[in-house]
Design a protein around this motif. Structure first.
Motif, PDB file in Angstrom:
ATOM      1  N   GLU A 124      32.048 -11.938 -13.826  1.00 46.33           N
ATOM      2  CA  GLU A 124      32.608 -10.583 -13.203  1.00 46.33           C
ATOM      3  C   GLU A 124      33.147 -10.940 -11.980  1.00 46.33           C
ATOM      4  O   GLU A 124      34.218 -10.451 -11.287  1.00 46.33           O
ATOM      5  N   ALA A 125      32.698 -11.903 -11.198  1.00 48.02           N
ATOM      6  CA  ALA A 125      33.413 -12.166  -9.743  1.00 48.02           C
ATOM      7  C   ALA A 125      34.859 -12.904 -10.000  1.00 48.02           C
ATOM      8  O   ALA A 125      35.766 -12.440  -9.297  1.00 48.02           O
ATOM      9  N   ARG A 126      34.966 -13.454 -10.980  1.00 49.32           N
ATOM     10  CA  ARG A 126      36.263 -13.953 -11.248  1.00 49.32           C
ATOM     11  C   ARG A 126      37.290 -12.902 -11.658  1.00 49.32           C
ATOM     12  O   ARG A 126      38.657 -12.810 -11.206  1.00 49.32           O
ATOM     13  N   GLU A 127      36.863 -12.074 -12.494  1.00 49.66           N
ATOM     14  CA  GLU A 127      37.842 -10.851 -12.974  1.00 49.66           C
ATOM     15  C   GLU A 127      37.891  -9.901 -11.838  1.00 49.66           C
ATOM     16  O   GLU A 127      39.192  -9.312 -11.722  1.00 49.66           O
ATOM     17  N   ARG A 128      37.274  -9.691 -10.942  1.00 53.66           N
ATOM     18  CA  ARG A 128      37.484  -8.903  -9.766  1.00 53.66           C
ATOM     19  C   ARG A 128      38.337  -9.366  -8.952  1.00 53.66           C
ATOM     20  O   ARG A 128      39.127  -8.710  -8.156  1.00 53.66           O
ATOM     21  N   VAL A 129      38.295 -10.799  -8.836  1.00 57.36           N
ATOM     22  CA  VAL A 129      39.385 -11.484  -7.787  1.00 57.36           C
ATOM     23  C   VAL A 129      40.700 -11.262  -8.678  1.00 57.36           C
ATOM     24  O   VAL A 129      41.769 -10.783  -7.786  1.00 57.36           O
ATOM     25  N   LEU A 130      40.889 -11.304  -9.927  1.00 54.25           N
ATOM     26  CA  LEU A 130      42.112 -11.208 -10.564  1.00 54.25           C
ATOM     27  C   LEU A 130      42.636  -9.816 -10.305  1.00 54.25           C
ATOM     28  O   LEU A 130      43.779  -9.615 -10.481  1.00 54.25           O
ATOM     29  N   ALA A 131      41.673  -8.821 -10.485  1.00 56.47           N
ATOM     30  CA  ALA A 131      42.255  -7.390 -10.221  1.00 56.47           C
ATOM     31  C   ALA A 131      42.535  -6.941  -8.998  1.00 56.47           C
ATOM     32  O   ALA A 131      43.185  -6.089  -8.812  1.00 56.47           O
ATOM     33  N   ALA A 132      41.953  -7.642  -7.789  1.00 57.26           N
ATOM     34  CA  ALA A 132      41.868  -7.201  -6.349  1.00 57.26           C
ATOM     35  C   ALA A 132      42.514  -8.182  -5.515  1.00 57.26           C
ATOM     36  O   ALA A 132      42.476  -8.013  -4.206  1.00 57.26           O
ATOM     37  N   TYR A 133      43.138  -9.031  -5.987  1.00 59.47           N
ATOM     38  CA  TYR A 133      43.716 -10.253  -5.163  1.00 59.47           C
ATOM     39  C   TYR A 133      44.523  -9.556  -3.915  1.00 59.47           C
ATOM     40  O   TYR A 133      44.787 -10.350  -3.065  1.00 59.47           O
ATOM     41  N   SER A 134      45.277  -8.304  -4.278  1.00 58.84           N
ATOM     42  CA  SER A 134      46.482  -7.958  -3.429  1.00 58.84           C
ATOM     43  C   SER A 134      45.630  -7.310  -2.153  1.00 58.84           C
ATOM     44  O   SER A 134      46.308  -6.836  -1.168  1.00 58.84           O
ATOM     45  N   ASP A 135      44.630  -7.071  -2.257  1.00 57.61           N
ATOM     46  CA  ASP A 135      43.744  -6.216  -1.405  1.00 57.61           C
ATOM     47  C   ASP A 135      43.158  -7.220  -0.166  1.00 57.61           C
ATOM     48  O   ASP A 135      42.598  -8.214  -0.360  1.00 57.61           O
ATOM     49  N   ARG A 136      43.812  -6.891   0.860  1.00 58.71           N
ATOM     50  CA  ARG A 136      43.695  -7.869   2.158  1.00 58.71           C
ATOM     51  C   ARG A 136      42.063  -7.732   2.712  1.00 58.71           C
ATOM     52  O   ARG A 136      41.761  -8.909   3.079  1.00 58.71           O
ATOM     53  N   ALA A 137      41.331  -6.786   2.060  1.00 63.57           N
ATOM     54  CA  ALA A 137      39.899  -6.698   2.575  1.00 63.57           C
ATOM     55  C   ALA A 137      39.145  -7.752   1.510  1.00 63.57           C
ATOM     56  O   ALA A 137      37.832  -7.910   1.832  1.00 63.57           O
ATOM     57  N   LEU A 138      39.815  -8.161   0.435  1.00 66.25           N
ATOM     58  CA  LEU A 138      38.935  -8.892  -0.393  1.00 66.25           C
ATOM     59  C   LEU A 138      38.234  -9.965   0.130  1.00 66.25           C
ATOM     60  O   LEU A 138      39.115 -10.968   0.706  1.00 66.25           O
ATOM     61  N   SER A 139      37.068 -10.419   0.136  1.00 65.30           N
ATOM     62  CA  SER A 139      36.326 -11.417   0.583  1.00 65.30           C
ATOM     63  C   SER A 139      35.175 -11.714  -0.111  1.00 65.30           C
ATOM     64  O   SER A 139      34.802 -10.806  -1.370  1.00 65.30           O
ATOM     65  N   VAL A 140      34.455 -12.855  -0.157  1.00 67.91           N
ATOM     66  CA  VAL A 140      33.056 -13.053  -0.818  1.00 67.91           C
ATOM     67  C   VAL A 140      32.152 -11.833  -0.456  1.00 67.91           C
ATOM     68  O   VAL A 140      31.450 -11.712  -1.263  1.00 67.91           O
ATOM     69  N   GLN A 141      32.075 -11.416   0.835  1.00 65.78           N
ATOM     70  CA  GLN A 141      31.144 -10.441   1.067  1.00 65.78           C
ATOM     71  C   GLN A 141      31.306  -9.241   0.174  1.00 65.78           C
ATOM     72  O   GLN A 141      30.370  -8.579  -0.215  1.00 65.78           O
ATOM     73  N   LEU A 142      32.685  -8.873   0.259  1.00 67.18           N
ATOM     74  CA  LEU A 142      33.021  -7.635  -0.628  1.00 67.18           C
ATOM     75  C   LEU A 142      32.626  -7.634  -1.929  1.00 67.18           C
ATOM     76  O   LEU A 142      32.092  -6.880  -2.617  1.00 67.18           O
ATOM     77  N   LEU A 143      33.033  -8.860  -2.727  1.00 67.59           N
ATOM     78  CA  LEU A 143      32.595  -9.117  -3.950  1.00 67.59           C
ATOM     79  C   LEU A 143      31.220  -8.659  -4.426  1.00 67.59           C
ATOM     80  O   LEU A 143      30.648  -8.303  -5.271  1.00 67.59           O
ATOM     81  N   ALA A 144      30.372  -9.742  -3.222  1.00 72.17           N
ATOM     82  CA  ALA A 144      28.829  -9.452  -3.349  1.00 72.17           C
ATOM     83  C   ALA A 144      28.406  -8.065  -3.438  1.00 72.17           C
ATOM     84  O   ALA A 144      27.398  -7.705  -4.153  1.00 72.17           O
ATOM     85  N   GLU A 145      28.835  -7.296  -2.634  1.00 74.86           N
ATOM     86  CA  GLU A 145      28.708  -5.759  -2.418  1.00 74.86           C
ATOM     87  C   GLU A 145      28.963  -5.146  -3.761  1.00 74.86           C
ATOM     88  O   GLU A 145      28.342  -4.369  -4.281  1.00 74.86           O
ATOM     89  N   TRP A 146      30.173  -5.553  -4.542  1.00 72.71           N
ATOM     90  CA  TRP A 146      30.394  -5.115  -5.716  1.00 72.71           C
ATOM     91  C   TRP A 146      29.618  -5.456  -6.715  1.00 72.71           C
ATOM     92  O   TRP A 146      29.142  -4.326  -7.745  1.00 72.71           O
TER      93      TRP A 146
END
Length: 234
Positions: A124-146
């Protein structure tokens, strides 16, 4: 297509279906209201069909027609080719989702290749990175919140199972996508840096040069295909 969404109104009313197609893969996901009224990602599905590039071309042609036709006319007949192109692209999306498709050859290093190993959290972490890489706010912290876990736990489990840090994977996705855009589009280096989640063009050029051994402009002039990474991130 790189895009930005901002939720307005009641959170439970916001829901978008986001479809993406590139040279090697296609994906769809649901964007819903998340923290601070930023869209969160759910129900991601990604495939690597051999015809992914054709889907991207259908959508690109529809966009060009939209831009060319609608400044001068809004006649129904003029819009028909656009509807047909979008419908054809969506039909291919559905076909891809119904079939587990062929993998990218092992000789090609790509984060977009379908993988079945690892835990569901890592997937799930991997897929969310692939879907949201263009978001400048994307970070490990944001992924963890999701994903409803701690950032430390997510980083640990991802590194343990993949051998690569999650921060390194985010950077790799962004830079390899930038390399594709340099080859496939006429976008400027500044536009590509923004489209791949970098806030500053100078920082993007520094990271790209470290990763590929060439500046973005040099890479574009060589006309080379996407390279496996000669560098690494900590």
């Amino acid at each position: 297509m790189t895009h930005f969404e901002k939720v307005r109104g009641p959170d439970d009313e916001f829901q978008n279906l986001v479809a993406y197609a590139g040279k090697r893969s296609c994906s769809v996901h649901i964007a819903k209201a998340g923290l601070d009224k930023r869209p969160a990602i759910e129900f991601i599905q990604r495939r690597n069909p051999s015809y992914a590039g054709h889907i991207a071309e259908y959508l690109s042609d529809a966009t060009v027609l939209q831009e060319d036709l609608y400044p001068v006319t809004v006649e129904q007949d003029a819009a028909e080719p656009i509807r047909l192109l979008v419908a054809t692209a969506l039909a291919h999306f559905l076909l891809a989702l119904q079939i587990r498709t062929e993998s990218i050859p092992p000789s090609v290093s790509s984060p977009w290749q379908e993988e079945s190993g690892g835990s569901s959290l890592v997937h799930e972490a991997r897929e969310r990175v692939l879907a949201a890489y263009s978001d400048r706010a994307l970070s490990v912290q944001l992924l963890a919140e999701w994903l409803r876990c701690s950032a430390d736990y997510l980083s640990h489990i991802y590194k343990t199972q993949t051998g690569e840090s999650l921060t390194a994977f985010i950077n790799r996705v962004r830079l390899e996508r930038a390399a594709e855009l340099l080859n496939e589009t006429g976008l400027s280096v500044k536009e590509i840096s923004w489209a791949c989640g970098f806030s500053e063009e100078s920082y993007f050029i520094k990271k790209f040069s470290t990763y590929f051994g060439l500046t973005p402009s040099q890479y574009r002039r060589t006309g080379r295909d996407l390279l496996p990474s000669p560098g690494s991130f900590s």
